[in-house]
Design an enzyme around this catalytic site. Sequence first.
Site, PDB file in Angstrom:
ATOM      1  N   ASP A 125       0.869  -1.182   0.000  1.00  7.53           N
ATOM      2  CA  ASP A 125       0.000   0.000   0.000  1.00  7.53           C
ATOM      3  C   ASP A 125       0.903   1.228   0.000  1.00  7.53           C
ATOM      4  O   ASP A 125       2.110   1.125   0.241  1.00  7.53           O
ATOM      5  CB  ASP A 125      -0.876  -0.005   1.262  1.00  7.53           C
ATOM      6  N   SER A 126       0.294   2.384  -0.238  1.00 15.96           N
ATOM      7  CA  SER A 126       1.050   3.630  -0.167  1.00 15.96           C
ATOM      8  C   SER A 126       1.554   3.888   1.249  1.00 15.96           C
ATOM      9  O   SER A 126       2.458   4.693   1.440  1.00 15.96           O
ATOM     10  CB  SER A 126       0.149   4.782  -0.606  1.00 15.96           C
ATOM     11  N   GLU A 128      -5.616   8.782  10.085  1.00 19.32           N
ATOM     12  CA  GLU A 128      -4.255   8.635  10.633  1.00 19.32           C
ATOM     13  C   GLU A 128      -4.106   9.382  11.954  1.00 19.32           C
ATOM     14  O   GLU A 128      -3.310   9.006  12.809  1.00 19.32           O
ATOM     15  CB  GLU A 128      -3.226   9.123   9.609  1.00 19.32           C
ATOM     16  N   HIS A 148      -8.133   3.679   4.180  1.00 15.64           N
ATOM     17  CA  HIS A 148      -8.299   4.301   5.495  1.00 15.64           C
ATOM     18  C   HIS A 148      -9.754   4.366   5.973  1.00 15.64           C
ATOM     19  O   HIS A 148     -10.008   4.509   7.159  1.00 15.64           O
ATOM     20  CB  HIS A 148      -7.765   5.726   5.472  1.00 15.64           C
ATOM     21  N   CYS A 192     -11.157   3.259  -0.202  1.00 16.07           N
ATOM     22  CA  CYS A 192      -9.856   3.771   0.234  1.00 16.07           C
ATOM     23  C   CYS A 192      -9.492   3.000   1.492  1.00 16.07           C
ATOM     24  O   CYS A 192     -10.354   2.743   2.345  1.00 16.07           O
ATOM     25  CB  CYS A 192      -9.956   5.268   0.532  1.00 16.07           C
ATOM     26  N   CYS A 195      -3.836  -0.944  -1.952  1.00 12.70           N
ATOM     27  CA  CYS A 195      -4.134   0.483  -2.148  1.00 12.70           C
ATOM     28  C   CYS A 195      -5.128   0.667  -3.305  1.00 12.70           C
ATOM     29  O   CYS A 195      -4.879   0.208  -4.422  1.00 12.70           O
ATOM     30  CB  CYS A 195      -2.821   1.187  -2.470  1.00 12.70           C
TER      31      CYS A 195
HETATM   32  N1  DGL Z   1      -3.977   3.872   0.299  1.00  9.04           N
HETATM   33  C1  DGL Z   1      -4.668   4.930  -0.400  1.00  9.04           C
HETATM   34  C2  DGL Z   1      -5.923   4.359  -1.077  1.00  9.04           C
HETATM   35  O1  DGL Z   1      -6.437   3.330  -0.714  1.00  9.04           O
HETATM   36  C3  DGL Z   1      -5.045   6.064   0.529  1.00  9.04           C
HETATM   37  C4  DGL Z   1      -3.877   6.879   0.993  1.00  9.04           C
HETATM   38  C5  DGL Z   1      -3.122   7.568  -0.136  1.00  9.04           C
HETATM   39  O2  DGL Z   1      -3.661   8.518  -0.754  1.00  9.04           O
HETATM   40  O3  DGL Z   1      -2.026   7.152  -0.403  1.00  9.04           O
HETATM   41  O4  DGL Z   1      -6.412   4.939  -2.007  1.00  9.04           O
END
Ligand code: DGL
Length: 278
Positions: free
Chosen positions: A11-12, A156, A190, A188, A74
Amino acid sequence: MADNRPIGVFDSGIGGLTVLREIISAVPGESTIYFGDDGRAPYGTKSHETIIKYALQDMMFLKSQNVKMIVIACNTASTHAYKALKEASDVPVIEVVVPGARASVKATRNGKIGIIATRATVASGLYESAVREEGKGIEGLEVISQACPMFVSLAEEGWWDDEVTLLTAQKYLEPLKKAGVDTVVLACTHYPLLANTISKVMGPGVTLINSGIAVAGDVKQILDKNGMRSDGSFVEHRFFTSDDPSIFENVAAPFLGRGLPKGTKKVAVDRYDTGDLL
Ligand code: DGL
């Protein structure tokens, strides 16, 4: 013969741990390697080209760890880079969009589906087309997408049930309420942490789809179909980040939902050369 290689998940940043936790509960006998690109997050505000480059490097790191499958946890990387990763990989690559879209189509009763995600995910239009494709048989299907970029920081920050989050959610979700959606895809990583607040705003009759759960089901199915299950004799979950491991571990616990990850290692992911893959 059993395949005891780990499943690679990236993931990011830390958000993908909400997907990892679902994978661990769906296939508890499997080892996993998680990479969070915290040093270069967020992806949701980056360009298409940058997201592809980062995602390819993330995958190359996981491949260097001898994984048997790559899960793009992600949503932003799934919408922008899945095709490139699939073409470049010799192990199965799983993304989060189609499983989430499929689950939303199953859940809706009135054919009105909301998608909430980062700006880059919404801009790609891919989630919307996936829902339309999966929901082909639904007459008058309506899909309404809404970018909710501030949800990432609020998650977060740990402000899952905070009044600031409630106000923000009221503002972001108004178009979905007006449209009368009965299903909302949390597109997403989060957003599952904000599910209480989102539910409060949308009302009890609206189903929230956690795409992590849908993806975990696909992971299990693909492992079974390809005879790739491990024998469960040795299970290990390892964590890597491109930023400071202590920062990763400090914020990770609620996302992972099963205690703190330990022994997280730092990876210089930008050293992975994408060569002619780009
Ligand atoms: N992990 C990203 C997503 O699911 C969210 C956080 C980001 O923008 O990197 O889209």
